[in-house]
Design a protein around this motif. Structure first.
Motif, PDB file in Angstrom:
ATOM      1  N   GLU A 191       8.322   3.937  -0.533  1.00 15.35           N
ATOM      2  CA  GLU A 191       9.342   4.832   0.105  1.00 15.35           C
ATOM      3  C   GLU A 191       9.314   4.349   1.680  1.00 15.35           C
ATOM      4  OE1 GLU A 191       8.711   8.792  -0.249  1.00 15.35           O
ATOM      5  OE2 GLU A 191       9.192   9.049  -2.331  1.00 15.35           O
ATOM      6  N   ALA A 192       8.274   3.741   2.231  1.00 15.55           N
ATOM      7  CA  ALA A 192       8.202   3.373   3.617  1.00 15.55           C
ATOM      8  C   ALA A 192       8.207   1.780   3.688  1.00 15.55           C
ATOM      9  CB  ALA A 192       6.911   3.942   4.329  1.00 15.55           C
ATOM     10  N   PHE A 193       8.756   1.479   4.848  1.00 16.49           N
ATOM     11  CA  PHE A 193       8.558  -0.064   5.190  1.00 16.49           C
ATOM     12  C   PHE A 193       7.056  -0.180   5.645  1.00 16.49           C
ATOM     13  CE2 PHE A 193       8.362  -3.662   8.623  1.00 16.49           C
ATOM     14  CZ  PHE A 193       8.943  -4.474   7.809  1.00 16.49           C
ATOM     15  N   CYS A 194       6.903   0.796   6.863  1.00 16.50           N
ATOM     16  CA  CYS A 194       5.526   0.580   7.129  1.00 16.50           C
ATOM     17  C   CYS A 194       5.243   2.067   8.278  1.00 16.50           C
ATOM     18  CB  CYS A 194       5.113  -0.703   7.996  1.00 16.50           C
ATOM     19  SG  CYS A 194       3.363  -0.701   8.677  1.00 16.50           S
ATOM     20  N   ALA A 195       4.236   2.737   8.130  1.00 16.01           N
ATOM     21  CA  ALA A 195       4.095   3.885   8.952  1.00 16.01           C
ATOM     22  C   ALA A 195       3.265   4.001  10.315  1.00 16.01           C
ATOM     23  CB  ALA A 195       3.578   4.992   8.086  1.00 16.01           C
ATOM     24  N   GLY A 196       2.852   2.299  10.358  1.00 15.27           N
ATOM     25  CA  GLY A 196       1.772   2.331  11.686  1.00 15.27           C
ATOM     26  C   GLY A 196       0.645   2.124  11.247  1.00 15.27           C
ATOM     27  N   ALA A 197      -0.466   2.614  11.927  1.00 17.27           N
ATOM     28  CA  ALA A 197      -1.908   2.487  11.833  1.00 17.27           C
ATOM     29  C   ALA A 197      -2.130   3.326  10.629  1.00 17.27           C
ATOM     30  CB  ALA A 197      -2.595   2.668  13.021  1.00 17.27           C
ATOM     31  N   ASP A 198      -3.094   2.998   9.657  1.00 20.59           N
ATOM     32  CA  ASP A 198      -3.650   3.610   8.904  1.00 20.59           C
ATOM     33  C   ASP A 198      -4.623   4.552   9.438  1.00 20.59           C
ATOM     34  OD1 ASP A 198      -6.677   3.648   7.213  1.00 20.59           O
ATOM     35  OD2 ASP A 198      -4.839   3.547   5.882  1.00 20.59           O
ATOM     36  N   LEU A 199      -4.943   5.731   8.777  1.00 22.24           N
ATOM     37  CA  LEU A 199      -5.628   7.027   9.591  1.00 22.24           C
ATOM     38  C   LEU A 199      -7.104   6.788   9.700  1.00 22.24           C
ATOM     39  CD1 LEU A 199      -3.953   9.983   7.639  1.00 22.24           C
ATOM     40  CD2 LEU A 199      -3.477   9.256   9.844  1.00 22.24           C
ATOM     41  N   VAL A 214      14.405  -3.520   5.512  1.00 24.49           N
ATOM     42  CA  VAL A 214      13.449  -2.261   5.886  1.00 24.49           C
ATOM     43  C   VAL A 214      14.284  -1.132   4.975  1.00 24.49           C
ATOM     44  CG1 VAL A 214      13.213  -0.770   7.547  1.00 24.49           C
ATOM     45  CG2 VAL A 214      13.258  -3.125   8.258  1.00 24.49           C
ATOM     46  N   GLU A 215      13.477  -0.669   3.733  1.00 27.63           N
ATOM     47  CA  GLU A 215      14.014   0.221   3.134  1.00 27.63           C
ATOM     48  C   GLU A 215      13.312   1.526   3.063  1.00 27.63           C
ATOM     49  OE1 GLU A 215      15.017  -1.664  -1.105  1.00 27.63           O
ATOM     50  OE2 GLU A 215      13.451  -3.017  -0.169  1.00 27.63           O
ATOM     51  N   GLY A 216      12.657   1.959   4.258  1.00 24.61           N
ATOM     52  CA  GLY A 216      12.343   3.089   4.534  1.00 24.61           C
ATOM     53  C   GLY A 216      11.673   3.039   5.956  1.00 24.61           C
ATOM     54  N   HIS A 217      11.029   4.014   6.354  1.00 26.36           N
ATOM     55  CA  HIS A 217      10.805   4.437   7.743  1.00 26.36           C
ATOM     56  C   HIS A 217      10.116   3.297   8.401  1.00 26.36           C
ATOM     57  CE1 HIS A 217      12.866   8.028   7.322  1.00 26.36           C
ATOM     58  NE2 HIS A 217      11.650   8.732   7.362  1.00 26.36           N
ATOM     59  N   ALA A 218      10.225   2.958   9.546  1.00 25.26           N
ATOM     60  CA  ALA A 218       9.321   1.888  10.281  1.00 25.26           C
ATOM     61  C   ALA A 218       8.904   2.372  11.604  1.00 25.26           C
ATOM     62  CB  ALA A 218      10.289   0.462  10.362  1.00 25.26           C
ATOM     63  N   ILE A 219       7.504   2.637  11.648  1.00 26.27           N
ATOM     64  CA  ILE A 219       7.112   3.658  12.562  1.00 26.27           C
ATOM     65  C   ILE A 219       5.735   2.729  13.554  1.00 26.27           C
ATOM     66  CG2 ILE A 219       6.016   5.836  13.339  1.00 26.27           C
ATOM     67  CD1 ILE A 219       7.446   6.786  10.899  1.00 26.27           C
ATOM     68  N   ARG A 276       0.904  -1.339  -0.033  1.00 19.76           N
ATOM     69  CA  ARG A 276      -0.034   0.087  -0.007  1.00 19.76           C
ATOM     70  C   ARG A 276       0.987   1.324  -0.018  1.00 19.76           C
ATOM     71  NH1 ARG A 276      -3.873   0.444   4.691  1.00 19.76           N
ATOM     72  NH2 ARG A 276      -5.192   1.407   3.190  1.00 19.76           N
ATOM     73  N   PRO A 277       1.616   1.488  -1.016  1.00 18.91           N
ATOM     74  CA  PRO A 277       2.540   2.542  -1.085  1.00 18.91           C
ATOM     75  C   PRO A 277       2.228   3.898  -0.975  1.00 18.91           C
ATOM     76  CG  PRO A 277       2.523   1.630  -3.291  1.00 18.91           C
ATOM     77  CD  PRO A 277       1.900   0.600  -2.259  1.00 18.91           C
ATOM     78  N   GLU A 278       0.834   4.237  -1.340  1.00 15.47           N
ATOM     79  CA  GLU A 278       0.165   5.066  -1.369  1.00 15.47           C
ATOM     80  C   GLU A 278      -0.285   5.671  -0.035  1.00 15.47           C
ATOM     81  OE1 GLU A 278      -2.979   2.288  -1.692  1.00 15.47           O
ATOM     82  OE2 GLU A 278      -1.150   2.716  -2.457  1.00 15.47           O
ATOM     83  N   LYS A 279      -0.287   4.640   0.962  1.00 16.65           N
ATOM     84  CA  LYS A 279      -0.540   4.667   2.387  1.00 16.65           C
ATOM     85  C   LYS A 279       0.492   4.445   3.207  1.00 16.65           C
ATOM     86  CE  LYS A 279      -5.195   5.268   1.777  1.00 16.65           C
ATOM     87  NZ  LYS A 279      -5.786   6.591   2.359  1.00 16.65           N
ATOM     88  N   PRO A 329      20.242   3.031   5.611  1.00 17.92           N
ATOM     89  CA  PRO A 329      20.742   4.085   6.435  1.00 17.92           C
ATOM     90  C   PRO A 329      19.802   5.300   6.607  1.00 17.92           C
ATOM     91  CG  PRO A 329      22.593   3.635   4.775  1.00 17.92           C
ATOM     92  CD  PRO A 329      21.449   3.071   4.468  1.00 17.92           C
ATOM     93  N   GLU A 330      18.808   5.385   5.649  1.00 18.90           N
ATOM     94  CA  GLU A 330      17.897   6.684   5.710  1.00 18.90           C
ATOM     95  C   GLU A 330      16.734   6.213   6.419  1.00 18.90           C
ATOM     96  OE1 GLU A 330      20.408   6.583   2.325  1.00 18.90           O
ATOM     97  OE2 GLU A 330      19.062   5.172   2.875  1.00 18.90           O
ATOM     98  N   ALA A 331      16.687   5.081   6.912  1.00 13.72           N
ATOM     99  CA  ALA A 331      15.274   4.641   7.511  1.00 13.72           C
ATOM    100  C   ALA A 331      15.337   5.085   9.161  1.00 13.72           C
ATOM    101  CB  ALA A 331      15.268   2.980   7.759  1.00 13.72           C
ATOM    102  N   LYS A 332      14.228   5.758   9.515  1.00  8.43           N
ATOM    103  CA  LYS A 332      13.988   5.938  10.989  1.00  8.43           C
ATOM    104  C   LYS A 332      13.208   5.018  11.441  1.00  8.43           C
ATOM    105  CE  LYS A 332      16.303   9.909  10.991  1.00  8.43           C
ATOM    106  NZ  LYS A 332      15.561  11.190  11.139  1.00  8.43           N
ATOM    107  N   LEU A 333      13.123   4.595  12.675  1.00  4.64           N
ATOM    108  CA  LEU A 333      12.549   3.561  13.550  1.00  4.64           C
ATOM    109  C   LEU A 333      11.998   3.891  14.822  1.00  4.64           C
ATOM    110  CD1 LEU A 333      15.145   2.103  12.173  1.00  4.64           C
ATOM    111  CD2 LEU A 333      13.767   0.034  12.561  1.00  4.64           C
TER     112      LEU A 333
END
Length: 259
Positions: free
Chosen positions: A59-67, A106-111, A21-24, A128-132
């Protein structure tokens, strides 16, 4: 098996599960949790699969819960929130106890919940760019379920720091904390993870890997099932708290909360 929110494929004894779900920003909701459970079950029962790679599209691994999922939480009854919490609990147990090796790529932020998925994997590699981080307290929620696993993985002191502050950390720091095994450049990570998976497939007994995982999970005195049941109860209770409702409303409105 065809999925709507994830991709699943098997090549040379490696199953790749991709949050799609890259758009999310690959955010989690009930539907994607259900599909992940089915995919991990499929991999577990497939004798041709020895290793699983978990990754995210975009761009994100997973941004957590969907809005939209966060909005739904506020309308749920206690029973509905508890059932939903237990569905996530069962996914976490499934990954943690899986009889195959699970690798996070993990190729993007994991929040928040996304970082929770990383926590559960046997091996984790990030760019290296990933934030966790576990940001739940910043919106009046709690990192209930993941806390059970994070303390086991990185120790109480580091877990307290990450869970109580809700601070995002760099991939480099996550590696020093033991949350990640290695930080790998973006143009190398796919090949690196594929090499690790291939070496596991050809260099170790499937049964030995399975039993070794069992040994590792058995070293703690507190039965994980008991801790998870308590965490699920706290998860459901916190969703009803005014702090959680205020925090989610502020987050959805893109307003900064001052607690």
């Amino acid at each position: 098996m065809v999925f709507e929110h994830i991709l699943y494929n098997v090549t040379t004894r490696v199953a790749t599960i991709t949050l799609n779900r890259p758009e999310k920003r690959n955010a989690l909701n009930g539907a994607i949790v259900g599909e992940l459970r089915k995919a991990f079950s499929e991999a577990e029962s497939d004798p041709e699969v020895k290793v699983i790679i978990l990754k995210g599209a975009g761009e994100a691994f997973c941004a957590g819960a969907d809005l939209e999922y966060l909005q739904q939480l506020q309308r749920n009854t206690r029973e509905e929130n508890l059932a939903d919490s237990k569905e996530l609990m069962q996914l976490m147990q499934q990954i943690y106890y899986h009889n195959k090796i699970v690798i996070a790529q993990v190729e993007g932020h994991a929040i928040a919940g996304g970082c929770g998925l990383v926590t559960l994997c046997d091996l984790s590699y990030a760019v290296p760019e990933a934030k966790l981080g576990y940001t739940e307290v910043k919106i009046g929620f709690i990192p209930a379920l993941v806390s059970v696993f994070l303390v086991r993985k990185i120790g109480e002191g580091r877990a307290r720091e990450l869970l109580l502050t809700g601070r995002l950390i760099t991939a480099a720091k996550a590696e020093t904390y033991g949350l990640l095994n290695e930080v790998v450049p973006a143009d190398e990570i796919a090949d690196h993870v594929a090499k690790v998976a291939a070496e596991l497939c050809t260099g170790a007994s499937a049964n030995s890997l399975k039993v070794t995982k069992r040994l590792i999970t058995a070293v703690f005195d507190q039965p994980i099932e008991n801790a998870l049941e308590q965490a699920a109860q706290l998860n459901a209770e916190t969703r009803e708290h005014t702090d959680c409702q205020r925090g989610i409303n502020a987050f959805l409105a893109k307003e900064k909360m001052v607690w």
